[in-house]
Enzyme design. Structure first.
Site, mmCIF file in Angstrom:
data_model
loop_
_atom_site.group_PDB
_atom_site.id
_atom_site.type_symbol
_atom_site.label_atom_id
_atom_site.label_comp_id
_atom_site.label_asym_id
_atom_site.label_seq_id
_atom_site.Cartn_x
_atom_site.Cartn_y
_atom_site.Cartn_z
ATOM 1 N N GLU A 1 10.467 13.459 57.018
ATOM 2 C CA GLU A 1 10.571 12.798 58.319
ATOM 3 C C GLU A 1 9.635 13.420 59.359
ATOM 4 O OE1 GLU A 1 13.103 13.694 56.437
ATOM 5 O OE2 GLU A 1 14.468 11.982 56.204
ATOM 6 N N PHE B 1 29.981 13.023 56.555
ATOM 7 C CA PHE B 1 28.809 13.322 55.738
ATOM 8 C C PHE B 1 27.528 12.943 56.490
ATOM 9 C CE2 PHE B 1 25.670 11.956 52.483
ATOM 10 C CZ PHE B 1 25.387 13.226 51.999
ATOM 11 N N GLN B 2 26.599 13.861 56.537
ATOM 12 C CA GLN B 2 25.307 13.687 57.218
ATOM 13 C C GLN B 2 25.463 13.321 58.689
ATOM 14 O OE1 GLN B 2 22.793 11.180 54.649
ATOM 15 N NE2 GLN B 2 21.972 13.041 53.716
ATOM 16 N N LYS C 1 26.446 3.292 62.174
ATOM 17 C CA LYS C 1 26.359 2.342 61.055
ATOM 18 C C LYS C 1 27.134 1.061 61.345
ATOM 19 C CE LYS C 1 26.096 2.498 56.036
ATOM 20 N NZ LYS C 1 26.333 3.293 54.830
ATOM 21 N N MET D 1 -6.253 32.245 63.155
ATOM 22 C CA MET D 1 -6.103 32.526 64.578
ATOM 23 C C MET D 1 -5.204 33.747 64.804
ATOM 24 S SD MET D 1 -7.278 31.601 67.443
ATOM 25 C CE MET D 1 -7.756 29.903 67.784
#
Lengths: 577, 186
Positions: free
Chosen positions: A67, A129-130, A179, A492
């Site tokens: 993502e 969940f999640q 949802k 760097m």
């Protein structure tokens, strides 16, 4: 995407019918002109993915591999296309993986709209969940966020999301979608937001400020202008060019303002800041009027603030009122969109020639050329230098490509040695300095500008932060060109350790994989260049390729980027070695 | 120079805005002395009253950063001199000795405190005033027994006319575009 204030109140024709919330999301995207989105499916966003199945001919969903890649791809797209990039992800880890991209977009004023699935409304707060408190997690890194818990809210919230993301000072918007709201039905009717209560994105410049600004410029002996990202965002390139030509104002483009004016424009004196050009840094302590357009005086530009142009009167043209007087005290401030402000300012500004002042910049440029630029870009022997690779690319593409560097030494080489001749030729992570930005962002840029050459320039460290997106590039088949400048170091950080930590190289040397084999594993053609004599040929092969192509260049291991303003020093203390 | 400032923030009434506003202070490591949120005379518009001790320069920057939050209608700050402000406190006194009672009643009257509950062993008093006057009263009460003390955040109005009443008439679009106003949050 920008709503013209003049059309306030004129609603677009409505479309109506009864559909699911999930389908409404897709319809909203279509209404907003979205033709590509970057995303990753999962449990809590499945209804929207199901709805997308029916709209494949209208929306191209790009399946990323992580993502974070989606967020940077959306950023790259937004930067070049000048309209919001869109991400679609699932709840929990799907959403938290976006956080870096959101923070990046907020810092660099990049409009993206991210939509995450969420557990059903009844399960909110139960550690389902999640489940993650996405609005809470993303709140400090978004311009706006909202949790939709019923389908009826979808059209209004989506219209607001796009409006907020792309108006005023653009930024990221996060929409969390439970949802149940995806399954619920609603009577779909969509109007793009004509304006929003309590949000005034485009302040109008006050006439007295414009007049005071013109007076300041007209009275200036040694004006100096900093051209920021705001010039590109507002599309004020032509106005800026007219101003600096009329009044003969030496102009430096900030890291995010690069390509707003051509690098070889007679008034362009380079880039300011930590690794910027010698002249703009040194002479900032001599200018009498400092004009800042659409920029925010980042500490990488000012160095130590109390030593930054203390003698100068400051004129700040900026759309975000919170940026005015945040770092530099202004003499005159114009709180407005850059294009509008410059348009009104130009007629009041008097024509000037300033040969002596410009000659001072030319003198600095000559010193820098002799001491640094020639050494970086025209070496005859020794290991390949980053600068010469960028210079070669610049010559071969006539400065017209979209350059997407990652973060580190190679980024500075790309900023310094590419001769930008075409506007919007640059997308980078400036404010946040996000390693791993370039590979997905370059893909986003390619979607936004399919007819332009898009070249990602990436360090070996940065490349490994999001190399999984090679898979996305492979699957889209878009000819994104990738140059890895490989010094087997986090260059760097190593440079800082060398200069400021007594050469104590702590965790900066990388044992790297075979990048060409990795690319080949993704069916992407790859060639490694170790000898200077091969550079030209391989780069030509890369540019001629109609497919994605990766070119790995083995560069000098311990090359340092100069000029350099040491951290905490004034920019006039810029070091050439 | 650090001074006490009161920042008044007028906002749409929506979930989560408190976090967004307080984050502006958290980021800069500024401690909020007191915070009160309430509805204004206009339905749907909330007012945050935030008290901090900071330099004016810092308060100015923070106020601008609050102002750019989408749902913030406007924010402004004032020093104590420009404000009429008040706080409310409740004091529960467990009276140590019954014979203290009469003088405790006198003290409450003198301090303009209201007696809410009263019996031989316990008194609950209510008083409004500045933080200093409330704390002085607390110290006086402590001579009479153990005191439980709770104080509200500051509420304040400016001595001049209200900016909300000036700004609201400039928002006629509210009625023309009901869909885009706060109504959908309710």
């Amino acid at each position: 995407m920008n709503i013209d204030p003049k059309t306030n109140g004129v609603l677009t024709p409505a479309t109506t019918n009864r559909i699911s919330g999930a389908e409404a999301i897709v319809r909203c995207l279509i209404e907003e002109g979205v033709d590509v989105l970057f995303g990753y499916p999962g449990g809590a966003i499945m209804p929207v993915y199901d709805a997308l199945y029916d709209y494949q001919d209208q929306i191209n969903h790009v399946l990323v591999r992580h993502e974070q890649g989606a967020s940077h791809a959306a950023e790259g797209y937004a930067r070049i296309k000048k309209k919001p990039g869109v991400c679609l992800v699932t709840s929990g880890p799907g959403a938290t993986n976006l956080v870096t991209g959101l923070a990046d977009a907020l810092m660099d004023s990049t409009p993206i709209v991210c939509i995450s699935g969420q557990v059903p409304r009844d399960l909110l707060g139960t550690d389902a969940f999640q489940e993650t408190d996405v609005v809470g997690v993303t709140m400090p890194v978004t311009k706006w966020s909202y949790q939709i818990t019923k389908a009826a809210e979808i059209p209004i919230v989506m219209a607001k999301a796009f409006y907020i993301a792309n108006t005023g000072r653009p930024g990221p918007v996060m929409i969390d979608l439970t949802k149940n709201a995806q399954f619920e039905m609603l009577d779909f009717e969509y109007h793009r937001a004509p304006r929003i209560f309590s949000y005034w994105p485009t302040p109008k410049a006050k006439a007295e400020d414009i007049e005071a600004a013109a007076k300041l410029i007209n009275e200036a002996k040694k004006p100096y202008l900093l051209c920021g990202h705001g010039v590109l965002i507002s599309g004020a390139q032509a106005e800026l060019t007219e101003l600096i030509e009329k009044a003969s104002i030496p102009t430096a483009c900030t890291l995010q303002g690069l390509s707003a004016i051509p690098t070889d424009h007679p008034m362009c004196v380079g880039m300011p800041g930590m690794h910027g050009n010698y002249g703009p840094n040194l002479l900032s302590s001599e200018c009498d009027v400092l004009i800042a357009v659409g920029m925010r005086f980042d500490d990488r530009i000012t160095g130590r603030v109390d030593k930054f142009a203390p003698q100068a009167k400051v004129l700040h043209i900026e759309i975000d009122p919170a940026e005015i007087d945040k770092i530099m005290k202004t003499t005159v401030a114009i709180n407005a969109d850059a294009k509008e402000a410059l348009k009104r300012l130009i007629p009041l500004v008097e024509q000037r020639e300033r040969p002596a002042w410009l000659a001072q910049y030319a003198e600095c440029a000559a010193i820098e050329k002799e001491k640094i630029i020639d050494r970086d870009t025209l070496p005859k022997e020794g290991a390949i230098k980053m600068g010469e690779v960028v210079k070669l690319l610049s010559d071969k593409t006539e400065g017209k490509a979209v350059i997407v560097p990652d973060v580190g030494q190679h980024q500075m080489a790309a900023a310094r040695y590419y001769n930008y001749t075409e506007t919007d030729g640059w997308a980078t992570s400036g404010g946040l300095g996000t390693m791993g930005y370039a590979l997905p962002a370059a893909l986003g840029c390619k979607f936004a500008a399919p007819n332009r050459e898009v070249v990602a320039i990436i360090g070996d460290g940065s490349f490994q932060m999001n190399l999984q997106e090679l898979g996305t590039i492979m699957q889209t088949g878009l000819p994104v060109k990738i140059i890895i400048l490989n010094n087997n170091f986090l260059g760097m950080v190593r440079q800082w350790q060398q200069l400021f930590f007594d050469r104590r190289y702590s965790s900066v040397e990388l044992q790297n994989p075979d990048f060409c084999k990795i690319a080949e594993g993704f069916s992407i053609k790859a060639v490694r260049v170790s000898e200077r004599t091969d550079l030209d040929g391989v780069m030509q092969q890369m540019l001629d390729s109609k497919e994605p192509f990766l070119m790995e260049v083995m560069v000098e291991k311990e090359e340092n980027v100069f000029p350099m303003v040491p951290s905490g020093a004034g920019v006039a203390e810029v070091r050439l070695e | 120079m650090e001074k006490r400032f009161t920042i008044s923030v007028y906002t749409e009434n929506i979930v989560g805005l408190l976090l967004r506003i307080t984050a502006v202070f958290t980021r800069r490591h500024i401690n909020i002395e007191s915070l009160t949120v309430s509805e204004t005379e206009r339905r749907g518009i909330s007012r945050f009253t935030i008290v901090v001790r900071q330099s004016e320069d810092m308060v100015n920057k923070v106020t601008k950063q609050i102002n750019r939050i989408v749902e913030v209608i406007f924010a402004e700050y004032h020093s104590d001199a420009d404000l009429i402000s008040s706080q409310l406190a409740l004091f529960k006194v467990d009276i140590a000795k019954e014979e203290y009672l009469p003088s405790l009643e006198v003290l409450a009257r003198q301090a303009n405190a209201r007696i809410l509950i009263h019996n031989n062993r316990r008194m609950v008093l209510e008083k409004t005033g500045t933080r200093d006057s409330l704390e002085a009263f607390l110290r006086d009460l402590e001579a009479y027994g153990e005191v439980e003390y709770v104080r509200s955040g500051r509420i304040a109005v400016t001595s001049s006319s209200s900016r909300l009443s000036e700004i609201i008439p400039k928002l006629p679009e509210l009625n023309r575009y009901p869909n885009y106003s706060m109504d959908h949050h309710n």
